[in-house]
Design an enzyme around this catalytic site. Structure first.
Site, short mmCIF file in Angstrom:
data_model
loop_
_atom_site.label_atom_id
_atom_site.label_comp_id
_atom_site.label_asym_id
_atom_site.label_seq_id
_atom_site.Cartn_x
_atom_site.Cartn_y
_atom_site.Cartn_z
N ARG A 269 0.85 -1.19 0.00
CA ARG A 269 0.00 0.00 0.00
C ARG A 269 0.89 1.24 0.00
O ARG A 269 1.20 1.81 1.05
CB ARG A 269 -0.92 -0.01 1.22
CG ARG A 269 -1.89 -1.19 1.24
CD ARG A 269 -2.69 -1.21 2.53
NE ARG A 269 -3.60 -2.35 2.58
CZ ARG A 269 -4.37 -2.64 3.62
NH1 ARG A 269 -4.32 -1.87 4.71
NH2 ARG A 269 -5.17 -3.69 3.58
N ASP B 160 2.30 5.01 -0.30
CA ASP B 160 1.78 6.29 0.17
C ASP B 160 1.59 7.28 -0.97
O ASP B 160 2.03 7.05 -2.09
CB ASP B 160 2.75 6.90 1.19
CG ASP B 160 2.79 6.12 2.50
OD1 ASP B 160 1.76 5.55 2.87
OD2 ASP B 160 3.85 6.11 3.15
N TYR C 130 12.35 -2.06 -3.08
CA TYR C 130 12.13 -0.63 -3.34
C TYR C 130 13.43 0.00 -3.81
O TYR C 130 14.53 -0.49 -3.51
CB TYR C 130 11.68 0.10 -2.08
CG TYR C 130 10.25 -0.15 -1.66
CD1 TYR C 130 9.24 0.74 -2.03
CD2 TYR C 130 9.91 -1.24 -0.88
CE1 TYR C 130 7.93 0.52 -1.63
CE2 TYR C 130 8.60 -1.47 -0.48
CZ TYR C 130 7.61 -0.57 -0.85
OH TYR C 130 6.32 -0.78 -0.46
N ARG D 217 11.68 5.25 3.86
CA ARG D 217 11.92 6.70 3.81
C ARG D 217 12.61 7.21 5.07
O ARG D 217 13.46 8.12 5.01
CB ARG D 217 10.60 7.42 3.59
CG ARG D 217 10.03 7.19 2.20
CD ARG D 217 8.57 7.61 2.10
NE ARG D 217 8.40 9.02 2.44
CZ ARG D 217 7.22 9.59 2.66
NH1 ARG D 217 6.10 8.86 2.59
NH2 ARG D 217 7.14 10.88 2.93
#
Length: 254
Positions: A51, A53, A112, A199
C-alpha cells in the site's frame, strides 16, 4: 469467481496513495472503477502487495482482483488500460494465479528503490521522481552505515507513528547505497516493511552522507528504538516500489 493477478506501474504524483481514501483519488479507486464493466457493473475490491503512500511510484506493483467473468488475460489487461485513461496507471500484464493466492500474503520478497538527485541545480526532467539534495553526499559512507541495519531487528526507530503493524520486528535483506552519476541510489529489499521504514532509513542515512553524523550513528538509532533520534522522513517522490517475488513465481504472459 476467477482470480486475476495484475502487474502494474504508476506515477504516484496525482494520487493519495494506493489505498482508497475519503478525500482524493487513489490508484485502487482508478483500477476498481475500470474493472467494474468486467464484473457485471459492480466495482470489485482490488488488493495490492504494497500500500504505497501518496506520491510514491511503482514499476512492479502486484495486485489481485476477482471477477464474475472468466476472461482471457489479454482482454482484462486491455480493458483496464483503456478504462483507466487518462490517469498515469498502466497494467503491464495479467496472470491467472492459484485459487488460494494472495497478492499481499503470498509475497515472500519486496524491493524498493530510492533516488536522490545530488547536484546544485534542481531537477527539470525528473521533477516529482527524485529527492533533490544540493549538498554533496558521501555515498560510500552512507553504504557503510547502511550495512549496520541489515538483519532481523526491532525497527521501531524507523517506524511511522501511524504504523498499524502488530510489532516492529523485520528482517532487512538488502540496503545498498551507490552513486550513479549525479544520483545517489538506495536499493532496499525485505519480505515486508513498516510504514515509512524505507523513507526514514534514507533520511537517516542522508545525515551520514552530509557528514553531520558518524557512520555508526544509524545503528545506534536502531538500537535505541526511538524514532525521535532518527533523521527526517525522506520525501515520498524519490521512492519507487520495484518488484514483488512469489514462490512459486507467477507466470506472466510475455
Amino acid at each position: 469467481m476467477p482470480r486475476y493477478a495484475l502487474l502494474i506501474e504508476y506515477d504516484g504524483t496525482p494520487f493519495v496513495g494506493w489505498q482508497r481514501q475519503k478525500d482524493g483519488l487513489s490508484v485502487q479507486q482508478v483500477l476498481e472503477e475500470a474493472a467494474a464493466p468486467l464484473n457485471g457493473g459492480v466495482e470489485p475490491v482490488i488488493g495490492a502487495a504494497g500500500r504505497t503512500d501518496a506520491g510514491v511510484h511503482a514499476e512492479g506493483q502486484v495486485a489481485q482482483v476477482d471477477l464474475s467473468a472468466d476472461l482471457p488475460v489479454e482482454r482484462v489487461r486491455e480493458a483496464l488500460n483503456t478504462r483507466s485513461r487518462p490517469h498515469p496507471v498502466s497494467v503491464l500484464a495479467v496472470a491467472r494465479p492459484p485459487e488460494e493466492w494472495s497478492a499481499r500474503f503470498s509475497a515472500v520478497h519486496r524491493a524498493y528503490r530510492y533516488r536522490i538527485l545530488n547536484r546544485r541545480a534542481r531537477p527539470g526532467l525528473d521533477m516529482g521522481r527524485v529527492w533533490h539534495v544540493p549538498q554533496r553526499l558521501d555515498a560510500a559512507a552512507m553504504h557503510e552505515a547502511a550495512q549496520g541495519l541489515l538483519g532481523h531487528h526491532d525497527f521501531s526507530a524507523f517506524r511511522a507513528a501511524a504504523c498499524q503493524a502488530k510489532d516492529a520486528l523485520r528482517t532487512l535483506d538488502r540496503l545498498d547505497v551507490s552513486r550513479e552519476g549525479e544520483e545517489i541510489v538506495v536499493r532496499v529489499e525485505a519480505r515486508s516493511f513498516l510504514h515509512h521504514q524505507v523513507r526514514n532509513m534514507v533520511g537517516t542515512l542522508a545525515q551520514v552522507g552530509r557528514g553531520l553524523r558518524p557512520v555508526n550513528w544509524p545503528r545506534q538509532v536502531l538500537d535505541n528504538r526511538d524514532r525521535r533520534r532518527a533523521g527526517q522522513t525522506a520525501p515520498a517522490e524519490g521512492l519507487c516500489f520495484v518488484s514483488v517475488r512469489y514462490e512459486p513465481a507467477l507466470d506472466w504472459p510475455a
